[in-house]
Design a protein around this motif. Structure first.
Motif: not given
Length: 215
Positions: A68-78
């Motif tokens: 979940x943390x990775x997914x949020x990071x990925x969303x925030x960085x396109x």
């Protein structure tokens, strides 16, 4: 966005405490996903925790919370938010975060270059190093940035190897998490001691304490 001082120091001490069980250097696997268990997962969790995405203990196991943390990071960085850490995610993560060893190097840089400066000025020194990391004109690792020949006076004169205090770790932490009092500067210098004529040609951004920050 910024943690209060008590919480920050607690987190710093917790992360430093696990340093003895984390690998000294981590070489990213090609791909990490749920179920992965390795030193690379420690590295991933540490970086995500530094940036405020991962809230749990560092355990080296790629579970749901890590995903979940990775997914949020990925969303925030396109990036594609699939929770899988491949080359693209690693490349972005390494530009905006540090691992345990790099955190130590940043804290040493702050302490050796800016001890005695007000806190904002100490954060700004670490921010310059992070700005260089994200610039195409400098080495693409924290170690490369800091040890680039003639880049930092404290490295040249040996003061870099002094033991940093808690404030230096705090300042490095805040810079990694995105606070940049230097406003994007790539250089800084003390106008009272600078011997390079070239540094005076750089566009000056602001002065914090004894240092002028420039691009």
């Amino acid at each position: 966005m910024w943690l209060n001082k008590k919480t920050l120091i607690t987190l710093l001490l917790a992360i430093l405490a696990v340093a003895c069980v984390m690998p000294t250097e981590s070489f990213a696997a090609t791909q990490l996903q749920r179920g992965s268990v390795s030193g690379d997962v420690w590295d991933l969790q540490y970086r995500l925790q530094m940036l405020g995405y991962y809230k749990d203990n560092l355990d080296g196991t790629y579970g749901r919370n890590t995903s979940n943390a990775v997914k949020q990071f990925q969303r925030n960085y396109g990036l594609t938010a699939d929770g899988v850490v491949g080359n693209k995610t690693w490349n972005v993560l390494k530009k905006v975060s540090v691992n345990k060893t790099e955190m130590q190097l940043l804290a040493q840089l702050v302490y050796s270059e800016a001890r005695g400066e007000k806190y904002e000025g100490q954060v700004a020194v670490a921010a310059v190093a992070m700005n260089r990391l994200q610039s195409g004109d400098f080495p693409d690792t924290v170690k490369g940035v800091i040890f680039e020949p003639y880049a930092f006076t404290a490295v040249d004169d040996g003061q870099f190897w002094l033991t940093p205090n808690v404030t230096a770790y705090q300042a490095a932490w805040d810079a990694v998490r995105g606070w940049d009092p230097s406003n994007g500067s790539l250089y800084y210098f003390n106008p009272d001691t600078a011997t390079s004529n070239w540094i005076w040609t750089r566009p000056q951004i602001k002065k914090i304490g004894k240092h002028i920050f420039a691009r």
